[in-house]
Design an enzyme around this catalytic site. Sequence first.
Site, PDB file in Angstrom:
ATOM      1  N   GLU A 176      38.821  11.831   0.833  1.00  0.00           N
ATOM      2  CA  GLU A 176      38.118  10.695   1.435  1.00  0.00           C
ATOM      3  C   GLU A 176      38.801  10.195   2.696  1.00  0.00           C
ATOM      4  OE1 GLU A 176      36.553  11.093  -2.603  1.00  0.00           O
ATOM      5  OE2 GLU A 176      38.584  11.062  -1.789  1.00  0.00           O
ATOM      6  N   HIS A 245      36.215   3.707 -12.380  1.00  0.00           N
ATOM      7  CA  HIS A 245      34.945   4.135 -11.797  1.00  0.00           C
ATOM      8  C   HIS A 245      33.864   3.070 -11.967  1.00  0.00           C
ATOM      9  CE1 HIS A 245      37.126   7.881 -12.445  1.00  0.00           C
ATOM     10  NE2 HIS A 245      36.322   8.466 -11.569  1.00  0.00           N
TER      11      HIS A 245
END
Length: 453
Positions: A176, A245
């Site tokens: 990322e 998450h």
Amino acid sequence: MGGNNTEPFGRSSPPTSSSPFRSPQPLPPTTAADTQASVYSSSSSSSVSLASPSSVLPYVFLFIFAACVLIGFVVVVKMLGIVRRQASIGGSPSTVLSEALRVFRPAVPASRNYSSAKEMTVREALNSALDEEMSADPKVFLMGEEVGEYQGAYKISKGLLEKYGPDRVLDTPITEAGFTGVAVGAAFQSLKPVVEFMTFNFSMQAIDHIINSAAKSNYMSAGQFNVPIVFRGPNGAAAGVGAQHSQCYASWFASCPGLKVLMPYSSEDARGLLKAAIRDPDPVVFLENELLYGESFPVSAEALDSSFCLPIGKAKIEKEGKDVTITAFSKIVGLALKAADILAKEGISAEVINLRSIRPLDKATINASVRKTNRLITVEEGFPQHGVGAEICTSVIEDSFGYLDAPVERVAGADVPMPYAANLERMAVPQVEDIVRAAKRACYRSSQHAVAA
């Protein structure tokens, strides 16, 4: 890395000895009597011998000829009907001929559009918005993990690689920080990247590029250049994916000057807001919800137009009311609407505001509603401390304190990391009954009183 709603396709097994596609074996010689007996036999489970091909061919040709005659008759009748209809309305000979010849034209497959749809899933809305903006502006491109060959972890980018090619739909490594930095650099050069995070929890790896590079560069350059970039992907709690998450980043990114933060609820929200985000000259954080991707919502004809776009910074009143205001965003809007229906049965008229835009926040719409209802409930799935609800509460206290008839109620997620166990997970995020209880408290309505009413 991220969740996946689709199962992998199974592979077919190679043919075995029992496969119907094995090589044909030679038949033993038969007599005419054997052939006749096998044709009329229905009790045997073994293969049935057929009559010789030379005796069947005349019947096959006769069948094909009859079918052709029938099809020709139907076509002629249809053409005569078209000619008669055009002649009755005064059509010219060329018009009559053109209409008649339409019978022979092959059907043209419809291009991918949603103009005839009355409902659309959020997934389709996001996909169509990306498709139309990429088609309209060659500077727009998509990049992220599995957005190309796999068509997106949640199939948001389905079909885009095939249509626009690998130069505009870029599969990235699992890094990322790397691909977000590349995208910000591309935006510095006036391209318009759309960065997909498989989940916004992974955007933490790229927070420096989002905050220090994308958000602050316009101000630090004294407005000499913009950073037209969109960071999008699923945000917040899904189901059974644990604390790492499941976090909502609305208040995180909304606290940073230079960013715009959008959170759609319905398909119309998703289409209009994503188009607005891509067209905006500044960086936009576009927070979706995984559990909404498969939800269908009605869409207006206006929303299906390729020029459709929703204004950034403008909330939507989903349901009007006069007794209490409920603010919500993303998936929580659906819970608020369900709570409003329950409250209506008990004599409480709730006004539900879909915020849509977290930064800038539509404080004018919120305060106007509170001045009408005199009560406020803020609902969010994020943590309560320093949350979006706290900012809304402060705005109302500053601008409309004299209109309040009851303390502001905040409904938020539990102030703990998201549990993994399903029963604890449910307790950690707002539920419909939590909103109903908060609204009753604000309206000074106990459960017993509501039942009596």
